[in-house]
Design an enzyme around this catalytic site. Structure first.
Site, PDB file in Angstrom:
ATOM      1  CB  SER A  11      -0.926  -0.014   1.218  1.00  0.00           C
ATOM      2  OG  SER A  11      -1.830  -1.094   1.151  1.00  0.00           O
ATOM      3  CB  ALA A  12       3.587   2.432   2.172  1.00  0.00           C
ATOM      4  CD  GLU A  32       6.204  -7.272  -3.430  1.00  0.00           C
ATOM      5  OE1 GLU A  32       5.972  -8.377  -2.901  1.00  0.00           O
ATOM      6  OE2 GLU A  32       6.157  -6.187  -2.808  1.00  0.00           O
ATOM      7  CB  ALA A  33       9.745 -10.474  -1.831  1.00  0.00           C
ATOM      8  CG  HIS A 476      -6.085  -3.977  10.845  1.00  0.00           C
ATOM      9  ND1 HIS A 476      -7.362  -4.083  11.379  1.00  0.00           N
ATOM     10  CD2 HIS A 476      -6.226  -4.173   9.513  1.00  0.00           C
ATOM     11  CE1 HIS A 476      -8.223  -4.338  10.423  1.00  0.00           C
ATOM     12  NE2 HIS A 476      -7.567  -4.405   9.276  1.00  0.00           N
TER      13      HIS A 476
END
Length: 538
Positions: A11-12, A32-33, A476
Site C-alpha cells: 500500500s505504501a 517487491e519479493a 492491522h
C-alpha cells in the site's frame, strides 16, 4: 544507480513509487519479493479467501502459541504487487480527527487531521461524490455495495433501533455527531464496478511506463548496504538465487510493513542488541524499540443461524454453487463475489459514557465454519449471519524478533493479544453490545439461534478465552518502528531512522498509536504525505 530505492510494493510502496517518480529527473527503483498481480483472482473482491491461503501470493508468518489452548496462528500478508491491498478484505475507513491529532499530541508534528484529510480527499474517487470530508476524481475507487443484500439493509435499520446513526458514508463522522460518532452503514470499500482497487491498481499501474521508474518483482531484499553511517543501497536476491546490489544516491525507503520492516532492520544490524546477538547478527546500531511496541487487532466473531434460506450461503457453500455464482459475476460484475469481506460496518461504544466509539463491528449475510487464521475458509451450507468485533485502539503490546541471521528463518512474533485490562474489559463489553444489537428488530426476527460462541459463553473469563482461542488476527499490526520525539523512538516525525543517514520507513510500523479501523486507507494517505516529506515539500 538510482536516486531512491523503495523496498516493498504494498500500500505504501506503490504510492511512493507513483509520487517520487513524478519528476522525470528522479530515478526510482521499486523492489517487491512477490510476483505480479495479473492473476484474475486479484480482481475479484471476495477472492481474498483463496489468495490469503496461497503461499505463493501471501507471506505466512506464524506467531507464538497463545490462549488457553496454546495454539499459534498464521498471519498472512500480501506477497505481490499491491502487497496486502491485493489480498485484503477491501474495507475502507480512515480513522478520525481524534486519531490523527493524537499523533501531534504525542510530539509528532505534521500528521494531524488538518494535514491528512486533504490527502484522503485528494486521492479518493468516492462514488457518492465529493463533500467537505470526501473526495472524488482521484485514483482510488471507493464505493459501498451496489445492490446491498436485503439482510444488510435490515442490519443497518437495526442499528437505528439501538441508538446508532445510519449514514451513507461511515467515514463522514460529522453525520453521526449527535451520537458521539456512533454510526452504522454499508461498508465503504476499495471496489469499483465490482472489481478490487488495490494500491497497485490505483497508483502503480498508471505510471509503470515511466522511463525513470523501474519495478523489480520476485526480488527479495536481504540486507542494507552501508557506507559509514549512511545507507547507500540494498542487497537482494532473485527467484533463482542470484544476488545483486542496488545503490541509492539519495535514500532507501523501507515499506515492508510492520513485520517485514523490523525484520530487515534487525537482519541489517539495527535493533535490540540482545536480539541481534542471539540471532548471530553483528550489532551496527543498538535500537531497543525496533520490533517492539506492536499492536494488533483481535477479532471476536459472533454467528447466527437464520430461520429462512436468506443471505448468501446458498450461493457459495459448494463447488457447483460457487461456479454458478462466479459465472454470474463474470457476466455482471455483481453478486456476493463483488462485495468486501463484510457488508455492513458499525462504530460503537462498548459502554455508556465514552466520548467516542472504542469498537468496530462488521457484519455480513453469510457464515463460515469456525476456523483459525491461515486455515481454509469454508462457507456453511445452512443459512447464517456473521459479525466480528475489533477493539479499535488496543493497548497491549507485542513484538517481532528475528531468530537467525538467515533471512529465510522464521521470526518470533508475539501478538500479546488482550494483554491489558483495557483490552479485556472492552472485549467483554462489546460482546454484550453485539448481542444487544441482534436482539432488536428487524434483524432479530430473522435469527433462530446463536451458533457461535453460543449462549453458554457468559462470564468475563469465557469471553476472553473465546476471543483468544477462536477469534482471529485483524491484519492491522502497527508500531514496530514507531515515530516519536524521543531519541529512543525508531523514526522521527519525518520518518527518518535515527542513528543512520539516508534511510526512512514508511508503512504501518511507524504508527505509534492505532488509527481507529482498517489500515489500508491510512497507510496510503501516509505514504502520499511521506513523499512530500522525502522531497522536502512539507
Amino acid at each position: 544507480m538510482y536516486d531512491y530505492v523503495i523496498v516493498g510494493a504494498g500500500s505504501a510502496g506503490c504510492v511512493l513509487a507513483n509520487r517520487l517518480s513524478a519528476d522525470p529527473d528522479v530515478r526510482v527503483l521499486l523492489v517487491e519479493a512477490g510476483g505480479s498481480d495479473r492473476h484474475p483472482l486479484f480482481r475479484v473482491p471476495k477472492g481474498f479467501g483463496k489468495l490469503m491461503d496461497d503461499p505463493g501470493k501471501a507471506w505466512h508468518y506464524q506467531t507464538r502459541p497463545f490462549g488457553p489452548r496454546a495454539r499459534p496462528e498464521v498471519w498472512p500478508r500480501g506477497k505481490v504487487l499491491g502487497g496486502s491491498s491485493s489480498i485484503n478484505g477491501l474495507v475502507y475507513n480512515r480513522g478520525d480527527r481524534h486519531d490523527w491529532d493524537s499523533l501531534v499530541r504525542l510530539g509528532i508534528p505534521g500528521w494531524g487531521w488538518d494535514t491528512m484529510l486533504p490527502v484522503f480527499r485528494g486521492f479518493e474517487d468516492n462514488i457518492l461524490g465529493p463533500s467537505d470530508s470526501r473526495g472524488a476524481g482521484g485514483p482510488l475507487g471507493v464505493s459501498p455495495p451496489r445492490r446491498p443484500d436485503p439482510l444488510s439493509v435490515e442490519m443497518v435499520e437495526t442499528g437505528r433501533s439501538v441508538g446508532l446513526t445510519p449514514v451513507r458514508d461511515v467515514n463522514d463522522v460529522d453525520d453521526a455527531a449527535e451520537t458521539g460518532g456512533e454510526r452504522i452503514g454499508h461498508t465503504m470499500a476499495t471496489i469499483r464496478d465490482g472489481r478490487r482497487v488495490s494500491a497497485a491498481t490505483a497508483f502503480l499501474r498508471p505510471v509503470r511506463r515511466r522511463s525513470n521508474l523501474t519495478v523489480r518483482t520476485r526480488t527479495t531484499v536481504t540486507g542494507l548496504l552501508f557506507g559509514g553511517d549512511k545507507v547507500v543501497g540494498v542487497r537482494a536476491r532473485d527467484a533463482a538465487g542470484a544476488t545483486a546490489e542496488f545503490r541509492a544516491a539519495r535514500e532507501v525507503v523501507l515499506a515492508l510493513g510492520s513485520l517485514g520492516t523490523p525484520k530487515l532492520l534487525q537482519q541489517s544490524g539495527i535493533g535490540p542488541a540482545d536480539v541481534l546477538r542471539a540471532a548471530g547478527v553483528d550489532v551496527r546500531l543498538d535500537r531497543g524499540l525496533v520490533g517492539a511496541r506492536m499492536r494488533e487487532h483481535r477479532c471476536l466473531p459472533l454467528k447466527f443461524r437464520l430461520r429462512e434460506n436468506l443471505g448468501t450461503n446458498r450461493m457459495l457453500s459448494s463447488p457447483a454453487r460457487q461456479g454458478l455464482t462466479a459465472l454470474k459475476y463474470l457476466v455482471r460484475r455483481d453478486g456476493p463475489l463483488a462485495t468486501p469481506a463484510y457488508d455492513v460496518i458499525a462504530f460503537l461504544k462498548s459502554r455508556p459514557g465514552l466520548d467516542r466509539p472504542d469498537a468496530q463491528v462488521l457484519t455480513g449475510p453469510w457464515s463460515v465454519a469456525t476456523y483459525q487464521a491461515g486455515e481454509a475458509v469454508t462457507v456453511e451450507r445452512e443459512p447464517g449471519l456473521s459479525a466480528v468485533a475489533e477493539i479499535l485502539r488496543p493497548t497491549a503490546e507485542g513484538s517481532v524478533r528475528i531468530t537467525s541471521a538467515d533471512p529465510d528463518a522464521p521470526m518470533d512474533v508475539d501478538p500479546h493479544y488482550l494483554g491489558s485490562e483495557h483490552d479485556r474489559r472492552i472485549a467483554v463489553d462489546v460482546l454484550a453490545r453485539m448481542r444487544e444489537f441482534f436482539a432488536h428488530e428487524p434483524i432479530a426476527g430473522r435469527l433462530s439461534a446463536e451458533t457461535f460462541p453460543g449462549t453458554g459463553v457468559r462470564t468475563d473469563e469465557d469471553v476472553v478465552d473465546t476471543m483468544l482461542d477462536s477469534g482471529y488476527c485483524g491484519y492491522h499490526a502497527i508500531g514496530t518502528c514507531a515515530m516519536g520525539p524521543n531519541d529512543e523512538d525508531v523514526v522521527d516525525s519525518r520518518l527518518r531512522v535515527r542513528g543512520v543517514d539516508n534511510l526512512r520507513v514508511m508503512d504501518a510500523s511507524v504508527l505509534p498509536a492505532m488509527v481507529s479501523g482498517n489500515l489500508n486507507g491510512p497507510v496510503m494517505a501516509m505514504a502520499w504525505h511521506a513523499a512530500d516529506l522525502i522531497l522536502d515539500r512539507a
